[in-house]
Design a protein around this motif. Sequence first.
Motif, PDB file in Angstrom:
ATOM      1  N   PHE A 161       0.726  -1.061  -0.541  1.00 55.34           N
ATOM      2  CA  PHE A 161      -0.415   0.134   0.325  1.00 55.34           C
ATOM      3  C   PHE A 161       1.106   1.672  -0.287  1.00 55.34           C
ATOM      4  O   PHE A 161       0.065   2.282   0.091  1.00 55.34           O
ATOM      5  CB  PHE A 161      -1.279  -0.297   1.303  1.00 55.34           C
ATOM      6  CG  PHE A 161      -1.715  -1.170   0.865  1.00 55.34           C
ATOM      7  CD1 PHE A 161      -2.992  -1.707  -0.046  1.00 55.34           C
ATOM      8  CD2 PHE A 161      -1.262  -2.340   2.069  1.00 55.34           C
ATOM      9  CE1 PHE A 161      -3.657  -2.597   0.318  1.00 55.34           C
ATOM     10  CE2 PHE A 161      -2.802  -3.538   1.902  1.00 55.34           C
ATOM     11  CZ  PHE A 161      -3.466  -3.049   1.302  1.00 55.34           C
ATOM     12  N   ALA A 162       2.263   1.239  -0.432  1.00 55.79           N
ATOM     13  CA  ALA A 162       3.365   2.281  -0.354  1.00 55.79           C
ATOM     14  C   ALA A 162       3.165   2.157  -1.541  1.00 55.79           C
ATOM     15  O   ALA A 162       3.608   1.940  -3.028  1.00 55.79           O
ATOM     16  CB  ALA A 162       3.950   1.989   0.711  1.00 55.79           C
ATOM     17  N   VAL A 182       5.088   2.618   4.592  1.00 49.73           N
ATOM     18  CA  VAL A 182       5.991   3.362   4.720  1.00 49.73           C
ATOM     19  C   VAL A 182       4.825   3.747   5.319  1.00 49.73           C
ATOM     20  O   VAL A 182       5.088   5.136   4.242  1.00 49.73           O
ATOM     21  CB  VAL A 182       6.781   3.025   3.234  1.00 49.73           C
ATOM     22  CG1 VAL A 182       7.748   4.144   3.771  1.00 49.73           C
ATOM     23  CG2 VAL A 182       6.947   1.790   2.960  1.00 49.73           C
ATOM     24  N   ASP A 183       6.002   4.635   6.819  1.00 48.90           N
ATOM     25  CA  ASP A 183       5.418   6.302   6.943  1.00 48.90           C
ATOM     26  C   ASP A 183       4.132   6.800   7.218  1.00 48.90           C
ATOM     27  O   ASP A 183       4.174   7.793   6.351  1.00 48.90           O
ATOM     28  CB  ASP A 183       6.215   6.888   6.627  1.00 48.90           C
ATOM     29  CG  ASP A 183       8.106   6.999   6.636  1.00 48.90           C
ATOM     30  OD1 ASP A 183       7.871   5.915   7.983  1.00 48.90           O
ATOM     31  OD2 ASP A 183       8.965   6.720   6.689  1.00 48.90           O
ATOM     32  N   GLU A 184       2.893   5.977   6.883  1.00 42.64           N
ATOM     33  CA  GLU A 184       1.568   5.720   6.421  1.00 42.64           C
ATOM     34  C   GLU A 184       1.193   6.323   8.124  1.00 42.64           C
ATOM     35  O   GLU A 184       1.588   5.597   9.190  1.00 42.64           O
ATOM     36  CB  GLU A 184       0.627   4.505   5.971  1.00 42.64           C
ATOM     37  CG  GLU A 184      -0.704   4.858   5.522  1.00 42.64           C
ATOM     38  CD  GLU A 184      -0.163   6.617   4.623  1.00 42.64           C
ATOM     39  OE1 GLU A 184      -0.841   7.204   4.781  1.00 42.64           O
ATOM     40  OE2 GLU A 184      -0.612   5.438   3.245  1.00 42.64           O
ATOM     41  N   ASP A 185      -0.061   7.244   7.707  1.00 44.71           N
ATOM     42  CA  ASP A 185      -0.888   7.952   9.184  1.00 44.71           C
ATOM     43  C   ASP A 185      -1.122   6.421   9.561  1.00 44.71           C
ATOM     44  O   ASP A 185      -2.246   6.125   9.150  1.00 44.71           O
ATOM     45  CB  ASP A 185      -1.421   8.549   8.733  1.00 44.71           C
ATOM     46  CG  ASP A 185      -2.546   9.304  10.107  1.00 44.71           C
ATOM     47  OD1 ASP A 185      -3.771   7.810  10.116  1.00 44.71           O
ATOM     48  OD2 ASP A 185      -1.966  10.566   9.983  1.00 44.71           O
ATOM     49  N   LEU A 210      -4.553   1.748   9.930  1.00 50.00           N
ATOM     50  CA  LEU A 210      -5.869   0.897  10.040  1.00 50.00           C
ATOM     51  C   LEU A 210      -7.393   1.075   9.811  1.00 50.00           C
ATOM     52  O   LEU A 210      -7.450  -0.173   9.776  1.00 50.00           O
ATOM     53  CB  LEU A 210      -6.486   1.709  12.023  1.00 50.00           C
ATOM     54  CG  LEU A 210      -4.855   1.593  13.023  1.00 50.00           C
ATOM     55  CD1 LEU A 210      -5.083   2.312  13.898  1.00 50.00           C
ATOM     56  CD2 LEU A 210      -4.845   0.291  13.329  1.00 50.00           C
ATOM     57  N   ASP A 211      -7.810   2.172   8.420  1.00 51.44           N
ATOM     58  CA  ASP A 211      -8.730   1.623   7.283  1.00 51.44           C
ATOM     59  C   ASP A 211      -8.543   0.559   6.535  1.00 51.44           C
ATOM     60  O   ASP A 211      -9.783   0.343   6.328  1.00 51.44           O
ATOM     61  CB  ASP A 211      -8.996   3.029   7.336  1.00 51.44           C
ATOM     62  CG  ASP A 211      -9.495   3.889   7.913  1.00 51.44           C
ATOM     63  OD1 ASP A 211     -10.228   3.983   8.919  1.00 51.44           O
ATOM     64  OD2 ASP A 211     -10.037   5.314   8.127  1.00 51.44           O
ATOM     65  N   THR A 212      -7.055   0.888   6.225  1.00 42.55           N
ATOM     66  CA  THR A 212      -6.705  -0.042   4.990  1.00 42.55           C
ATOM     67  C   THR A 212      -6.660  -1.759   5.492  1.00 42.55           C
ATOM     68  O   THR A 212      -7.585  -2.326   4.793  1.00 42.55           O
ATOM     69  CB  THR A 212      -5.521   0.326   3.970  1.00 42.55           C
ATOM     70  OG1 THR A 212      -5.449   1.500   3.944  1.00 42.55           O
ATOM     71  CG2 THR A 212      -5.015  -0.579   3.296  1.00 42.55           C
ATOM     72  N   GLU A 216       8.916   3.945  10.921  1.00 47.67           N
ATOM     73  CA  GLU A 216       7.704   4.337  12.131  1.00 47.67           C
ATOM     74  C   GLU A 216       8.679   4.100  13.271  1.00 47.67           C
ATOM     75  O   GLU A 216      10.236   3.592  13.634  1.00 47.67           O
ATOM     76  CB  GLU A 216       6.880   3.129  11.844  1.00 47.67           C
ATOM     77  CG  GLU A 216       6.201   3.254  10.574  1.00 47.67           C
ATOM     78  CD  GLU A 216       6.514   2.603   9.683  1.00 47.67           C
ATOM     79  OE1 GLU A 216       6.261   2.578   7.801  1.00 47.67           O
ATOM     80  OE2 GLU A 216       7.916   2.097   9.527  1.00 47.67           O
ATOM     81  N   THR A 217       8.338   4.886  14.399  1.00 53.68           N
ATOM     82  CA  THR A 217       8.528   4.677  15.931  1.00 53.68           C
ATOM     83  C   THR A 217       8.031   4.080  16.714  1.00 53.68           C
ATOM     84  O   THR A 217       6.951   2.932  16.079  1.00 53.68           O
ATOM     85  CB  THR A 217       8.760   5.352  16.589  1.00 53.68           C
ATOM     86  OG1 THR A 217       7.399   5.836  16.841  1.00 53.68           O
ATOM     87  CG2 THR A 217       9.140   7.146  15.420  1.00 53.68           C
ATOM     88  N   PRO A 218       9.408   3.101  18.014  1.00 52.91           N
ATOM     89  CA  PRO A 218       8.866   2.335  18.521  1.00 52.91           C
ATOM     90  C   PRO A 218       6.860   2.412  19.800  1.00 52.91           C
ATOM     91  O   PRO A 218       6.616   1.438  19.511  1.00 52.91           O
ATOM     92  CB  PRO A 218       9.837   1.690  20.002  1.00 52.91           C
ATOM     93  CG  PRO A 218      10.962   2.491  19.313  1.00 52.91           C
ATOM     94  CD  PRO A 218      10.564   3.237  17.794  1.00 52.91           C
ATOM     95  N   GLU A 219       7.317   3.717  19.529  1.00 51.83           N
ATOM     96  CA  GLU A 219       5.944   3.952  19.562  1.00 51.83           C
ATOM     97  C   GLU A 219       4.519   4.128  18.597  1.00 51.83           C
ATOM     98  O   GLU A 219       3.287   3.824  18.980  1.00 51.83           O
ATOM     99  CB  GLU A 219       6.035   5.900  20.884  1.00 51.83           C
ATOM    100  CG  GLU A 219       6.427   6.018  21.404  1.00 51.83           C
ATOM    101  CD  GLU A 219       8.084   6.058  21.399  1.00 51.83           C
ATOM    102  OE1 GLU A 219       9.265   5.891  21.954  1.00 51.83           O
ATOM    103  OE2 GLU A 219       8.615   6.193  19.830  1.00 51.83           O
ATOM    104  N   TYR A 220       5.015   4.122  17.607  1.00 53.38           N
ATOM    105  CA  TYR A 220       3.803   4.134  17.153  1.00 53.38           C
ATOM    106  C   TYR A 220       3.705   2.699  16.570  1.00 53.38           C
ATOM    107  O   TYR A 220       2.261   2.647  16.424  1.00 53.38           O
ATOM    108  CB  TYR A 220       4.560   4.497  15.529  1.00 53.38           C
ATOM    109  CG  TYR A 220       3.905   4.212  14.312  1.00 53.38           C
ATOM    110  CD1 TYR A 220       3.208   5.802  13.492  1.00 53.38           C
ATOM    111  CD2 TYR A 220       4.027   3.085  13.474  1.00 53.38           C
ATOM    112  CE1 TYR A 220       2.583   5.583  12.251  1.00 53.38           C
ATOM    113  CE2 TYR A 220       2.685   3.452  12.528  1.00 53.38           C
ATOM    114  CZ  TYR A 220       2.335   4.168  11.521  1.00 53.38           C
ATOM    115  OH  TYR A 220       1.220   3.429  10.632  1.00 53.38           O
TER     116      TYR A 220
END
Length: 195
Positions: A30-31, A60-63, A68-70, A85-89
Amino acid sequence: MTMVKICGLTRGVDIEYANMLMPEYVGFVFASSKRQLAPEDAAVLIQRLKPEIKKVGVFVDEDIDVVLDTARICGLDVLQLHGNETPEYCRSIEGYEVWKAFRVEGERSIEEIGEYEVDGVLLDSFESGQHGGTGRTFDWNLAATVAKEHFTILAGGLSPENVKSAIEIVRPAAVDVSSGVETDGMKDYLKIKNS
């Protein structure tokens, strides 16, 4: 037994190949990529996929709301995060298996893996400006070190010619094949079967 993921499915015939060969995972991108699909197009393909095969979405670095919608639209099982993406993400995602991809250039590339609380670590080859799908291998001895401690998915230039050696050296939980099982940019049944 090493599991198999076939990544970058884009056509109905790719789904037919997967249903015949029964890999444990198939991936939908999806990137931004030549294999990129819109969620609605992937959902149509996924409806034809045997339910035993787990569905992986590559982002890849997606909102996170888009991810989640996808995942909901497509009925994904695994979210593969292939950017910065970070560990928090990664920790903020609930209800899905999460794989974080790391592009391996050298030992320093794998030092941050321990900061991530994820279900799987995907190791791919590093190429400046690309987030995967390079068709190139990397130092499998580094991957073998990671595979001793983490659920590891090995990617990066795997093909029917080298996948057996890669498995012997790394002992990954799974291998991820994409461009190495294509002919003229399209998935090739015999190459997939021989991987």
